[in-house]
Design a protein around this motif. Structure first.
Motif, PDB file in Angstrom:
ATOM      1  N   PRO A  99       8.007   5.085  -2.346  1.00 38.83           N
ATOM      2  CA  PRO A  99       7.893   5.570  -0.962  1.00 38.83           C
ATOM      3  C   PRO A  99       6.423   5.738  -0.589  1.00 38.83           C
ATOM      4  CG  PRO A  99       9.441   6.914  -2.206  1.00 38.83           C
ATOM      5  CD  PRO A  99       8.785   5.991  -3.183  1.00 38.83           C
ATOM      6  N   PRO A 100       6.110   5.667   0.695  1.00 36.24           N
ATOM      7  CA  PRO A 100       4.704   5.704   1.107  1.00 36.24           C
ATOM      8  C   PRO A 100       3.986   6.996   0.734  1.00 36.24           C
ATOM      9  CG  PRO A 100       6.160   5.543   3.011  1.00 36.24           C
ATOM     10  CD  PRO A 100       7.008   5.449   1.795  1.00 36.24           C
ATOM     11  N   TRP A 101       4.697   8.078   0.545  1.00 34.45           N
ATOM     12  CA  TRP A 101       4.034   9.339   0.217  1.00 34.45           C
ATOM     13  C   TRP A 101       3.737   9.472  -1.267  1.00 34.45           C
ATOM     14  CZ3 TRP A 101       8.983   9.008   2.187  1.00 34.45           C
ATOM     15  CH2 TRP A 101      10.014   9.237   1.278  1.00 34.45           C
ATOM     16  N   SER A 102       4.135   8.496  -2.077  1.00 33.15           N
ATOM     17  CA  SER A 102       3.821   8.582  -3.510  1.00 33.15           C
ATOM     18  C   SER A 102       3.215   7.271  -3.981  1.00 33.15           C
ATOM     19  CB  SER A 102       5.075   8.898  -4.323  1.00 33.15           C
ATOM     20  OG  SER A 102       5.943   7.801  -4.349  1.00 33.15           O
ATOM     21  N   GLY A 103       1.970   7.321  -4.377  1.00 33.85           N
ATOM     22  CA  GLY A 103       1.346   6.176  -5.008  1.00 33.85           C
ATOM     23  C   GLY A 103       0.672   5.174  -4.106  1.00 33.85           C
ATOM     24  N   ALA A 104       0.531   5.444  -2.814  1.00 34.62           N
ATOM     25  CA  ALA A 104      -0.176   4.502  -1.943  1.00 34.62           C
ATOM     26  C   ALA A 104      -1.670   4.571  -2.244  1.00 34.62           C
ATOM     27  CB  ALA A 104       0.090   4.829  -0.472  1.00 34.62           C
ATOM     28  N   SER A 105      -2.341   3.431  -2.132  1.00 31.30           N
ATOM     29  CA  SER A 105      -3.782   3.402  -2.358  1.00 31.30           C
ATOM     30  C   SER A 105      -4.455   2.617  -1.239  1.00 31.30           C
ATOM     31  CB  SER A 105      -4.115   2.784  -3.712  1.00 31.30           C
ATOM     32  OG  SER A 105      -3.740   1.433  -3.729  1.00 31.30           O
ATOM     33  N   CYS A 106      -5.721   2.897  -1.040  1.00 29.64           N
ATOM     34  CA  CYS A 106      -6.497   2.261   0.031  1.00 29.64           C
ATOM     35  C   CYS A 106      -6.770   0.804  -0.327  1.00 29.64           C
ATOM     36  CB  CYS A 106      -7.808   3.017   0.218  1.00 29.64           C
ATOM     37  SG  CYS A 106      -8.917   2.253   1.416  1.00 29.64           S
TER      38      CYS A 106
ATOM     39  N   GLU B 271       1.175   0.139   7.221  1.00 27.28           N
ATOM     40  CA  GLU B 271       2.053  -0.637   6.349  1.00 27.28           C
ATOM     41  C   GLU B 271       3.476  -0.567   6.881  1.00 27.28           C
ATOM     42  OE1 GLU B 271       1.773   0.100   2.179  1.00 27.28           O
ATOM     43  OE2 GLU B 271      -0.412   0.232   2.245  1.00 27.28           O
ATOM     44  N   ASP B 272       4.164  -1.719   6.841  1.00 30.97           N
ATOM     45  CA  ASP B 272       5.540  -1.805   7.315  1.00 30.97           C
ATOM     46  C   ASP B 272       6.497  -1.774   6.126  1.00 30.97           C
ATOM     47  OD1 ASP B 272       4.799  -2.071  10.020  1.00 30.97           O
ATOM     48  OD2 ASP B 272       4.381  -4.206   9.723  1.00 30.97           O
ATOM     49  N   TYR B 273       7.575  -1.018   6.276  1.00 31.16           N
ATOM     50  CA  TYR B 273       8.586  -0.874   5.232  1.00 31.16           C
ATOM     51  C   TYR B 273       9.966  -1.123   5.816  1.00 31.16           C
ATOM     52  CZ  TYR B 273       4.987   1.661   2.606  1.00 31.16           C
ATOM     53  OH  TYR B 273       3.845   2.020   1.958  1.00 31.16           O
ATOM     54  N   VAL B 274      10.872  -1.600   4.969  1.00 31.44           N
ATOM     55  CA  VAL B 274      12.301  -1.624   5.266  1.00 31.44           C
ATOM     56  C   VAL B 274      12.914  -0.595   4.330  1.00 31.44           C
ATOM     57  CG1 VAL B 274      14.419  -2.970   5.161  1.00 31.44           C
ATOM     58  CG2 VAL B 274      12.311  -4.031   5.981  1.00 31.44           C
TER      59      VAL B 274
ATOM     60  N   HIS C 213      28.442   1.670  -1.436  1.00 32.79           N
ATOM     61  CA  HIS C 213      29.235   0.940  -0.465  1.00 32.79           C
ATOM     62  C   HIS C 213      28.792   1.183   0.970  1.00 32.79           C
ATOM     63  CE1 HIS C 213      31.228   4.853  -0.550  1.00 32.79           C
ATOM     64  NE2 HIS C 213      31.829   4.546   0.568  1.00 32.79           N
ATOM     65  N   ASP C 214      28.434   2.404   1.348  1.00 33.12           N
ATOM     66  CA  ASP C 214      27.981   2.650   2.711  1.00 33.12           C
ATOM     67  C   ASP C 214      26.465   2.561   2.764  1.00 33.12           C
ATOM     68  OD1 ASP C 214      30.512   3.096   3.693  1.00 33.12           O
ATOM     69  OD2 ASP C 214      30.424   5.274   3.423  1.00 33.12           O
ATOM     70  N   GLY C 215      25.963   2.008   3.863  1.00 30.41           N
ATOM     71  CA  GLY C 215      24.521   1.959   3.981  1.00 30.41           C
ATOM     72  C   GLY C 215      24.070   1.256   5.237  1.00 30.41           C
ATOM     73  N   PHE C 216      22.811   1.448   5.548  1.00 25.77           N
ATOM     74  CA  PHE C 216      22.187   0.765   6.678  1.00 25.77           C
ATOM     75  C   PHE C 216      20.705   0.630   6.371  1.00 25.77           C
ATOM     76  CE2 PHE C 216      21.873   5.251   7.508  1.00 25.77           C
ATOM     77  CZ  PHE C 216      20.619   5.426   8.074  1.00 25.77           C
ATOM     78  N   GLU C 217      20.028  -0.232   7.136  1.00 23.42           N
ATOM     79  CA  GLU C 217      18.596  -0.450   6.973  1.00 23.42           C
ATOM     80  C   GLU C 217      17.857   0.015   8.204  1.00 23.42           C
ATOM     81  OE1 GLU C 217      18.415  -4.422   4.142  1.00 23.42           O
ATOM     82  OE2 GLU C 217      17.694  -4.540   6.189  1.00 23.42           O
ATOM     83  N   SER C 218      16.650   0.487   7.987  1.00 16.83           N
ATOM     84  CA  SER C 218      15.780   0.827   9.114  1.00 16.83           C
ATOM     85  C   SER C 218      14.377   0.319   8.796  1.00 16.83           C
ATOM     86  CB  SER C 218      15.757   2.342   9.350  1.00 16.83           C
ATOM     87  OG  SER C 218      15.228   3.023   8.239  1.00 16.83           O
ATOM     88  N   ARG C 219      13.609   0.075   9.821  1.00 16.71           N
ATOM     89  CA  ARG C 219      12.232  -0.385   9.659  1.00 16.71           C
ATOM     90  C   ARG C 219      11.309   0.761  10.035  1.00 16.71           C
ATOM     91  NH1 ARG C 219      12.555  -5.575   8.541  1.00 16.71           N
ATOM     92  NH2 ARG C 219      14.254  -6.808   9.371  1.00 16.71           N
ATOM     93  N   GLU C 220      10.311   0.987   9.188  1.00 16.19           N
ATOM     94  CA  GLU C 220       9.354   2.061   9.434  1.00 16.19           C
ATOM     95  C   GLU C 220       7.947   1.539   9.229  1.00 16.19           C
ATOM     96  OE1 GLU C 220      10.051   5.746   7.426  1.00 16.19           O
ATOM     97  OE2 GLU C 220      12.222   5.621   7.691  1.00 16.19           O
ATOM     98  N   SER C 221       7.040   1.962  10.088  1.00 16.48           N
ATOM     99  CA  SER C 221       5.617   1.654   9.956  1.00 16.48           C
ATOM    100  C   SER C 221       4.883   2.957   9.675  1.00 16.48           C
ATOM    101  CB  SER C 221       5.070   1.030  11.235  1.00 16.48           C
ATOM    102  OG  SER C 221       5.631  -0.238  11.421  1.00 16.48           O
ATOM    103  N   TRP C 222       4.138   2.957   8.616  1.00 19.12           N
ATOM    104  CA  TRP C 222       3.394   4.156   8.228  1.00 19.12           C
ATOM    105  C   TRP C 222       1.903   3.897   8.387  1.00 19.12           C
ATOM    106  CZ3 TRP C 222       4.786   8.768   5.333  1.00 19.12           C
ATOM    107  CH2 TRP C 222       6.153   9.018   5.345  1.00 19.12           C
TER     108      TRP C 222
END
Length: 142
Positions: free
Chosen positions: A51-58, A24-27, A2-11
């Motif tokens: 998440p960007p720290w698990s499984g990202a590839s070039c 890469e841009d994430y919400v 029920h509670d939540g918010f969104e943020s934008r992150e660029s890694w």
């Protein structure tokens, strides 16, 4: 939930194999359920992703050995992103293995080398144990 918010992150990332740099841009949806448990859902183009720290590839070479920079790092260092976009992996020509001229030592398939490296000691051990079992009482011990 029920509670939540969104943020934008660029890694920002750098491939440690080919040294390609990209961002890469994430919400990120930060949610809390009725029991107080928090969960983050990472989205790229509206699709849930790891998440960007698990499984990202070039995107240039497909390697998984990457490093990331602090947020905003590439904005302060534009010389890192001056490289042209890489060729997508689907457009890289594929050369069949049998058309590559390699020395015979390199061409030996891994299963055969692995079988020799692991199999010989196992055969020696089993042979010794069988020898001891069959001739055990007949062989005097000192």
């Amino acid at each position: 939930m029920h509670d939540g918010f969104e943020s934008r992150e660029s890694w920002p990332f750098e491939c440690l194999r080919c040294l390609y740099v990209w961002e890469e841009d994430y919400v990120v949806r930060h949610l809390t359920d009725d029991h107080g448990n928090e969960v983050d859902i990472w989205l790229t183009s509206g699709v849930p992703v790891q998440p960007p720290w698990s499984g990202a590839s070039c995107p240039a070479c497909g390697a998984y050995h990457l490093t990331s920079f602090p947020t905003g790092y590439l904005a302060r260092h534009p010389e890192l992103t001056a490289a042209p976009d890489p060729v997508p992996l689907a457009k890289v020509p594929v050369v069949p293995v049998n058309e590559i001229d390699l020395p015979a030592a390199i061409r030996a398939p891994l299963p055969r080398r692995l079988l020799i490296a692991v199999g010989l000691p196992v055969v020696a051990f089993v042979g010794y144990e069988l020898y001891q079992y069959v001739l055990g009482p007949a062989v005097p011990h000192h």
